[in-house]
Design a protein around this motif. Structure first.
Motif, PDB file in Angstrom:
ATOM      1  N   UNK B   7       0.851  -1.193   0.000  1.00  0.00           N
ATOM      2  CA  UNK B   7       0.000   0.000   0.000  1.00  0.00           C
ATOM      3  C   UNK B   7       0.884   1.240   0.000  1.00  0.00           C
ATOM      4  N   UNK B   8       0.586   2.178  -0.907  1.00  0.00           N
ATOM      5  CA  UNK B   8       1.373   3.410  -0.971  1.00  0.00           C
ATOM      6  C   UNK B   8       0.526   4.610  -0.551  1.00  0.00           C
ATOM      7  N   UNK B   9       1.103   5.428   0.311  1.00  0.00           N
ATOM      8  CA  UNK B   9       0.462   6.689   0.693  1.00  0.00           C
ATOM      9  C   UNK B   9       0.717   7.663  -0.456  1.00  0.00           C
ATOM     10  N   UNK B  10      -0.256   7.671  -1.406  1.00  0.00           N
ATOM     11  CA  UNK B  10      -0.029   8.391  -2.665  1.00  0.00           C
ATOM     12  C   UNK B  10      -0.011   9.906  -2.491  1.00  0.00           C
ATOM     13  N   UNK B  11      -0.525  10.395  -1.375  1.00  0.00           N
ATOM     14  CA  UNK B  11      -0.605  11.843  -1.179  1.00  0.00           C
ATOM     15  C   UNK B  11       0.611  12.385  -0.428  1.00  0.00           C
ATOM     16  N   UNK B  12       1.552  11.510  -0.096  1.00  0.00           N
ATOM     17  CA  UNK B  12       2.650  11.914   0.790  1.00  0.00           C
ATOM     18  C   UNK B  12       3.830  12.502   0.026  1.00  0.00           C
ATOM     19  N   UNK B  13       4.699  13.151   0.780  1.00  0.00           N
ATOM     20  CA  UNK B  13       5.922  13.708   0.195  1.00  0.00           C
ATOM     21  C   UNK B  13       5.679  15.074  -0.408  1.00  0.00           C
ATOM     22  N   UNK B  14       6.730  15.686  -0.880  1.00  0.00           N
ATOM     23  CA  UNK B  14       6.641  17.041  -1.423  1.00  0.00           C
ATOM     24  C   UNK B  14       5.821  17.082  -2.709  1.00  0.00           C
ATOM     25  N   UNK B  15       5.703  15.940  -3.403  1.00  0.00           N
ATOM     26  CA  UNK B  15       5.073  15.977  -4.737  1.00  0.00           C
ATOM     27  C   UNK B  15       3.838  15.085  -4.867  1.00  0.00           C
ATOM     28  N   UNK B  16       3.515  14.295  -3.821  1.00  0.00           N
ATOM     29  CA  UNK B  16       2.305  13.478  -3.839  1.00  0.00           C
ATOM     30  C   UNK B  16       2.202  12.563  -5.053  1.00  0.00           C
ATOM     31  N   UNK B  17       0.995  12.456  -5.661  1.00  0.00           N
ATOM     32  CA  UNK B  17       0.760  11.506  -6.744  1.00  0.00           C
ATOM     33  C   UNK B  17       1.688  11.692  -7.949  1.00  0.00           C
ATOM     34  N   UNK B  18       2.153  12.928  -8.163  1.00  0.00           N
ATOM     35  CA  UNK B  18       3.026  13.225  -9.318  1.00  0.00           C
ATOM     36  C   UNK B  18       4.271  12.328  -9.309  1.00  0.00           C
ATOM     37  N   UNK B  19       4.742  11.955  -8.119  1.00  0.00           N
ATOM     38  CA  UNK B  19       5.919  11.105  -7.972  1.00  0.00           C
ATOM     39  C   UNK B  19       5.507   9.662  -7.665  1.00  0.00           C
ATOM     40  N   UNK B  82      -4.659   9.739   4.143  1.00  0.00           N
ATOM     41  CA  UNK B  82      -4.007   8.773   3.246  1.00  0.00           C
ATOM     42  C   UNK B  82      -2.984   7.927   4.005  1.00  0.00           C
ATOM     43  N   UNK B  83      -2.274   8.545   4.953  1.00  0.00           N
ATOM     44  CA  UNK B  83      -1.269   7.792   5.697  1.00  0.00           C
ATOM     45  C   UNK B  83      -1.932   6.703   6.542  1.00  0.00           C
TER      46      UNK B  83
END
Lengths: 346, 346
Positions: B7-19, B82-83
């Motif tokens: 499972x990936x927290x797709x909204x996480x990080x500086x760039x979210x789904x883009x990355x 999301x997390x």
């Protein structure tokens, strides 16, 4: 400058006189106005002196403070030790600075005991000027004099670092950052967040926030403040990596073909151009900032060139009157009666 | 391995789904047995999915935990985030691991709350396997899950790190060191010296003493233990410097002459050979070691390749049954009744 005399703890560091004496002779060669007092055991120093030097004297010491000694023990048993006698040369106005590659804790304790802190400064900090990739500089402190620091100490370091950066680099409002594990306000340890709040509220400090490890050499700040444990580990990490990288280029040129030799030579020159100024040998020597006199700590493992760099740091500090400038900048913002109070009021 | 779901927290990080989304698609491409659950906002994920992928599903979330949130606040308000939903996929056995590039404190807190620590472990630690210059590996922990650690926590990290190194690198008695500001027994902080004394006395741990920052990548230890603040700053310092060095070789080849171009190309290849394996993009992804399930923390600023590396870490941890192995190694040395006691007795 007519009178320029530095006392060296000749018995200090991993190699003692074997490194200190040749470095001293090189320094005397570079600076015709420099006099050096070598403090140590004459019989151990003499083998490295081919003849008497007119600007070099030996002052005898009877013991050596080792790295294995607890600072409290070392200080209690410091009478006659090369480190203490070297510091005493400064106290007795025989020298304007001393340099030792010995036990950091003992050097800090003895220096405070004999040379005193600047009024208003709770604890001196080890400071070095780290070159950045953009060929600017970042003043970084503390590098190991105080393993753990409370928020007041961090604020004092920020103030001293800011004065040092504006003095040495001629920057009007040096940018000051705290080393932390994230950029956001909530990141890090309580004491770092508390220091940040104090610095934010102080208009005399150009506080730019938190800096993370990966931005260390990027020139994003003029002053970087952290506790001594983190500062020491971080600086050594940088030094270790730069050594690995610089030595890698020597390996590269070991190819057999003419092209490999030429290209290897070319890349060595390029690398020296990009990163040579980051070579730890060139910037060894951390100043115990916050003392009324100049004490420079060299790396224990310093080679001749690194110890020479530490002597150069001492000369720079003398020529720039660092302790006097810190003291006068501090006293101008501190009411006289509060000179001995905590600097949080700065 | 038949069933491999992350499972990936797709909204996480500086760039979210883009990355996260492109990294997920690459991972699916590399591993034909892999299934991925993307947790996030479908409308933000969809633009990065050109078509439905048979092994990719989206699970909707309604909020995002940001880096600015205090972990305690984030956890209280985590329902539907999301997390949390990504971690819940693991709890509900829908996935065997989750990966997030989000708020470290919140990820640690939520993971402990929902997935539980291994009995006997007080606090999980963020661990990464750092490549060394000799092309070996050093397991390093903690990297930021616990900013400050007491001696018991450092000992627990040493034990978990030792089990991890022997599991992953097939070393019988992994060398374990504590990161410190000197080699001598008296150096450093009380809690580090206390941990050293416990580790020295424990025959099951091959404790080799203190390691300093400049020896970090030299391969002198298989496991390196430090508190999360120091570990985080140190790792980021290493990463920042390696990035600077690797990018410098690109600059070198920008000369105009044919020789500069050829030599630049040659040095880029050489540098990639020497240091490419140290490139942070290749080893992103720190595991929250000490949990009963697998949670991987990616850098917030990860690019596609780095996030892919974090997914690879999750796959490696699943394939090697890391939590089960840590638990079983621990339980074999801990009497059943003491499983929940402090591991100092290990």
């Amino acid at each position: 400058m007519d009178n320029l005399t530095i006392a060296l703890d000749a018995m200090s560091g991993d190699f003692g006189p074997r490194i200190v004496v040749p470095a001293a002779l090189k320094a005397l060669d570079h600076h015709q106005n420099l006099k050096i007092i070598l403090v140590g055991n004459t019989s151990e120093i003499s083998p490295f002196l081919s003849e008497n030097h007119p600007r070099l004297t030996i002052v005898e010491s009877t013991s050596v403070i080792t790295n294995e000694m607890k600072p409290s023990f070392a200080i209690r048993h410091s009478q006659g030790s090369s480190m203490r006698v070297a510091i005493e040369q400064v106290k007795l106005k025989q020298a304007q600075a001393c340099v030792s590659a010995g036990n950091t804790g003992a050097l800090m304790g003895l220096s405070k005991l004999l040379l005193y802190s600047i009024p208003g400064i709770e604890r001196p900090a080890l400071v070095a000027t780290l070159p950045t990739i953009k060929k600017g500089n970042t003043v970084i402190l503390d590098l190991g004099a105080n393993a753990e620091c409370n928020s007041e100490m961090l604020v004092q370091f920020a103030i001293m670092g800011s004065i040092l950066a504006s003095t040495m680099s001629d920057i009007t409002k040096p940018r000051v950052a705290l080393l932390n594990i994230g950029k956001e306000d909530i990141k890090g340890l309580d004491r770092i967040r508390a220091a940040a709040n104090i610095l934010k509220a102080d208009e005399r400090i150009n506080f730019v926030g938190y800096l993370e490890g990966d931005e260390l050499l990027t020139g994003k700040t003029d002053v970087l403040v952290c506790d001594g444990f983190v500062g020491n580990v971080t600086l050594k990490t940088v030094e270790g990596l730069i050594k690995i990288f610089l030595s890698s280029t020597q390996l590269m040129s070991k190819g057999n073909s003419i092209f490999a030799k030429l290209a290897g030579h070319w890349v060595q020159k390029k690398m020296a151009n990009y990163f040579g100024h980051l070579n730890p040998s060139h910037y060894n020597g951390a100043c115990l900032l916050g003392l009324q006199s100049i004490v420079i700590k060299s790396h224990g493992g310093a080679n001749q060139n690194s110890f020479l760099a530490a002597i150069e740091q001492a000369i720079l500090a003398i020529e720039n009157n660092i302790p006097e400038r810190i003291a006068s900048s501090l006293s101008s913002v501190l009411p006289k009666s509060e000179n001995n109070q905590c600097l949080q009021k700065f």
